[in-house]
Design an enzyme around this catalytic site. Structure first.
Site, short mmCIF file in Angstrom:
data_model
loop_
_atom_site.label_atom_id
_atom_site.label_comp_id
_atom_site.label_asym_id
_atom_site.label_seq_id
_atom_site.Cartn_x
_atom_site.Cartn_y
_atom_site.Cartn_z
N ASN A 9 0.88 -1.18 0.00
CA ASN A 9 0.00 0.00 0.00
C ASN A 9 0.91 1.22 0.00
OD1 ASN A 9 -1.73 2.10 0.57
ND2 ASN A 9 -2.16 1.45 2.68
N LYS A 11 0.14 4.30 -0.28
CA LYS A 11 -0.44 5.53 0.29
C LYS A 11 -0.20 6.70 -0.67
CE LYS A 11 0.05 3.42 4.72
NZ LYS A 11 0.03 3.55 6.16
N HIS A 94 -9.44 1.47 4.73
CA HIS A 94 -8.18 1.64 5.46
C HIS A 94 -8.39 2.61 6.62
CE1 HIS A 94 -4.08 2.79 6.41
NE2 HIS A 94 -3.72 1.66 5.85
N GLU A 96 -6.74 5.00 7.68
CA GLU A 96 -6.50 6.42 7.37
C GLU A 96 -7.71 7.02 6.67
OE1 GLU A 96 -2.76 5.75 5.42
OE2 GLU A 96 -1.90 5.20 7.35
N GLU A 166 -5.41 -4.73 10.51
CA GLU A 166 -4.36 -3.74 10.76
C GLU A 166 -4.64 -3.00 12.06
OE1 GLU A 166 -2.37 -2.64 6.77
OE2 GLU A 166 -4.02 -1.26 7.09
N GLY A 172 2.66 2.29 10.66
CA GLY A 172 3.65 3.34 10.49
C GLY A 172 4.38 3.72 11.77
N SER A 212 3.48 -2.12 10.20
CA SER A 212 4.94 -2.22 10.38
C SER A 212 5.50 -3.59 9.99
CB SER A 212 5.33 -1.86 11.82
OG SER A 212 4.97 -0.53 12.10
P1 PGA Z 1 2.92 0.31 7.55
O1 PGA Z 1 1.42 0.56 6.95
O2 PGA Z 1 3.40 -0.98 6.98
O3 PGA Z 1 3.71 1.51 7.11
O4 PGA Z 1 2.76 0.23 9.04
C1 PGA Z 1 0.53 -0.48 6.74
C2 PGA Z 1 -0.76 0.04 6.17
O5 PGA Z 1 -1.20 1.12 6.58
O6 PGA Z 1 -1.38 -0.60 5.29
#
Ligand code: PGA
Length: 251
Positions: A9, A11, A94, A96, A166, A172, A212
């Site tokens: 992903n 983003k 997601h 976000e 998640e 992140g 992560s």
């Molecule tokens: P990350 O993000 O691997 O940077 O923690 C995962 C995601 O938001 O899909």
């Protein structure tokens, strides 16, 4: 047997020119693999990514979609538009998007149904916040997101989707859920899917872990019986890291 599925992903990162560079670096690094691999770049990079990946088995997906076919919906993109350029996947719900753009379980549900109509695999994200985890309501939060987000799907439709668990506190932040904790929640999510759609479809639905994921922790995560793959954010932006994640079982 569920086929492992690792997806990136991106983003809001990378231009089309950077997308080209990424694929030129990535493709020679991927060893022959029997896992499914996907990359979900920003809308503006989709065609470039599809072109760059066409000689490989990597599928390309979007990060969001609107549920209507077409119309006066400024700024939006429909499932048929994604399908027309060769998109195979679309991330939905997601955290976000839930946090910053008003995504709800109801809009997730509309998007999932619209994508399935156009043969695009929805990757439906669920997961709890740190506060919810501390309150001990992780299972309740995930169950609600699953039940409402997938409401009205037939078992045959449900089998086609992918779930990404998640935990928001792991996205992140560098904090991964331990492989055992991720397994426990994902096993629970599978039991909710069995309750909604029956045991046999629940055994077919692939559930990824996200938050992560890195070359250093992928192997342990993938060794868990209910974890069928990963949704990778930050580490999917660097070809070397993403290749190491995809090649996790070759070392
Ligand atoms: P990350 O993000 O691997 O940077 O923690 C995962 C995601 O938001 O899909």
């Amino acid at each position: 047997m569920r086929k492992p599925f690792i997806a990136g992903n991106w983003k809001m990162y990378k231009t089309p020119a950077e997308t080209k560079v990424f694929f030129k670096q990535l493709l020679p690094l991927i060893e022959k693999t029997d896992i499914e691999v996907g990359i979900c770049p920003p809308f503006i990079d989709l065609e470039t990514a599809i072109n760059m990946a066409k000689e490989s088995s990597i599928g390309i997906g979007a990060q969001d979609v609107y549920w209507e076919e077409e119309g006066a919906f400024t700024g939006e993109v429909s499932p048929s538009m994604l399908f027309s350029i060769g998109c195979r996947y679309c991330i939905v719900g997601h955290s976000e998007r839930r946090q910053y753009f008003g995504e709800t379980d109801e809009t997730v549900n509309k998007k999932v149904k619209a994508l399935l109509k156009h043969q695009i695999t929805p990757i439906v994200c669920v997961g709890e916040s740190l506060e919810q985890r501390e309150q001990g309501v992780t299972e309740k939060v995930c169950a609600t997101q699953i039940k409402q987000g997938l409401q009205g799907l037939t078992p045959q439709e449900a089998e086609k989707i992918v779930i990404a668990y998640e935990p928001i506190w792991a996205i992140g932040t560098g904090k991964t859920a331990s492989a055992e904790d991720a397994q426990e929640t994902i096993k629970y999510i599978r039991s909710v899917l069995a309750e909604c759609f029956g045991e046999s479809p629940a055994q077919k639905i692939r559930i990824q872990y996200g938050g992560s994921v890195k070359p250093g922790n992928i192997k342990e995560l993938m060794a868990q019986p209910d974890i069928d793959g990963a949704l990778v954010g930050g580490a999917s932006l660097k070809a070397e890291d993403f290749a190491a994640i995809i090649n996790y079982n070759k070392k």
